[in-house]
Design a protein around this motif. Structure first.
Motif, PDB file in Angstrom:
ATOM      1  N   GLU A 114       0.825  -1.213   0.000  1.00  0.00           N
ATOM      2  CA  GLU A 114       0.000   0.000   0.000  1.00  0.00           C
ATOM      3  C   GLU A 114       0.861   1.265   0.000  1.00  0.00           C
ATOM      4  N   PHE A 142      -3.535  -1.272  -3.183  1.00  0.00           N
ATOM      5  CA  PHE A 142      -4.226   0.015  -3.112  1.00  0.00           C
ATOM      6  C   PHE A 142      -3.238   1.159  -2.855  1.00  0.00           C
ATOM      7  N   LEU A 168      -4.265  -2.340  -8.441  1.00  0.00           N
ATOM      8  CA  LEU A 168      -5.325  -1.701  -7.675  1.00  0.00           C
ATOM      9  C   LEU A 168      -5.055  -0.217  -7.463  1.00  0.00           C
ATOM     10  N   ASN A 170      -2.863   3.460  -9.382  1.00  0.00           N
ATOM     11  CA  ASN A 170      -2.673   4.137 -10.654  1.00  0.00           C
ATOM     12  C   ASN A 170      -1.462   3.561 -11.379  1.00  0.00           C
ATOM     13  N   GLN A 193      -7.067  -4.581 -13.931  1.00  0.00           N
ATOM     14  CA  GLN A 193      -6.954  -3.265 -13.296  1.00  0.00           C
ATOM     15  C   GLN A 193      -8.280  -2.868 -12.664  1.00  0.00           C
ATOM     16  N   THR A 194      -8.257  -2.519 -11.365  1.00  0.00           N
ATOM     17  CA  THR A 194      -9.415  -1.939 -10.690  1.00  0.00           C
ATOM     18  C   THR A 194      -8.943  -0.861  -9.722  1.00  0.00           C
ATOM     19  N   ASP A 195      -9.856   0.018  -9.326  1.00  0.00           N
ATOM     20  CA  ASP A 195      -9.641   0.968  -8.228  1.00  0.00           C
ATOM     21  C   ASP A 195      -8.518   1.959  -8.478  1.00  0.00           C
ATOM     22  N   GLY A 196      -8.183   2.216  -9.724  1.00  0.00           N
ATOM     23  CA  GLY A 196      -7.172   3.213 -10.052  1.00  0.00           C
ATOM     24  C   GLY A 196      -7.329   3.634 -11.499  1.00  0.00           C
ATOM     25  N   THR A 222     -14.225  -1.947 -11.722  1.00  0.00           N
ATOM     26  CA  THR A 222     -14.222  -1.470 -10.334  1.00  0.00           C
ATOM     27  C   THR A 222     -15.092  -2.387  -9.487  1.00  0.00           C
ATOM     28  N   GLY A 224     -16.092  -1.011  -6.625  1.00  0.00           N
ATOM     29  CA  GLY A 224     -16.824   0.005  -5.879  1.00  0.00           C
ATOM     30  C   GLY A 224     -17.909   0.614  -6.754  1.00  0.00           C
ATOM     31  N   SER A 226     -19.119   2.937  -9.558  1.00  0.00           N
ATOM     32  CA  SER A 226     -18.533   3.547 -10.733  1.00  0.00           C
ATOM     33  C   SER A 226     -19.052   4.969 -10.910  1.00  0.00           C
TER      34      SER A 226
END
Length: 227
Positions: A114, A142, A168, A170, A193-196, A222, A224, A226
């Motif tokens: 992280e 993350f 997770l 960028n 790729q998710t959450d970035g 994602t 979460g 969107s």
């Protein structure tokens, strides 16, 4: 070596394999430069990770091959909790095993924890394996930043998602190739790729595989809400 200093390798080590009895742990900011001794390999012999970078450390590694690392649950070759730049480095033939699939497990070649930052320049992450997790080549957790520049992620394998990369945070990929990676569990043979935010420029994704009915090359989504 003093903080901010550089470790160089003697030219007589060219082509040699240095076998590690335990992970090379870097707690401070340092450069490890192997370019004066071409072909040097750091091998953990399948007994431990090859390198661990501590939180808060800024580390640059040049001109080395990192291989035969082993991690339980995460990080087969490299565990990065700091700011790590790999330049003209090969991360290959490392393995992660787990007690069962969970979203945070994986990173056969490299695992960034992280908030960590990873920058690959003119490097290769190849033929690394995760059994029971994601990110056969690279796993970035993350809050991470992952930059892949003129580099290749190839031949990696995961039995969850993201055979090449599980991201997770960028990520930016420029003038790079993601090829021949495999996910046997779900989407994203090349990249999951998710959450970035993922930005790709002049990058090729080819020859990656995933189960029938899923995306073999690239999955962006994602878990979460969107926007």
């Amino acid at each position: 070596v003093c903080p901010g200093g550089t470790v160089t390798l003697d030219a007589s080590l060219s082509g040699e394999t240095v076998r590690l009895a335990s992970p090379l742990t870097v707690n401070g900011s340092v450069t490890i430069d192997g370019t004066s001794a071409p072909g040097v390999t750091l091998s953990a012999g399948g007994q431990s990770r090859v390198i661990e970078v501590a939180k808060g450390a800024t580390v640059t590694i040049r001109g080395l091959t990192l291989t035969q690392g082993y991690g339980w649950e995460l990080a087969g070759g490299v565990l990065n909790n700091g700011d790590l730049t790999l330049e003209k480095v090969t991360v290959a033939g490392n393995t992660v095993a787990t007690g069962g699939i969970d979203f945070w497990k994986g990173g056969g070649g490299i695992y960034s924890g992280e908030g960590a930052r990873l920058h690959l320049i003119d490097s290769s992450v190849a033929n690394n394996t995760v059994t029971g997790g994601a990110g056969g080549g690279v796993y970035s957790y993350f809050g991470t930043t992952t930059i892949v520049e003129r580099s290749t992620i190839s031949g990696n394998r995961a039995n969850d998602v993201g055979g090449g990369l599980r991201l997770l945070g960028n990520a930016e990929m420029t003038n790079s190739t993601i090829s021949g990676n495999t996910s046997t569990g779900w989407h994203g043979g090349g990249v999951f790729q998710t959450d970035g935010t993922l930005t790709m420029t002049h990058t090729t994704i080819t020859g990656n595989t995933a189960p029938d009915g899923t995306s073999g090359g690239l999955f962006v989504g994602t878990f979460g809400t969107s926007g």
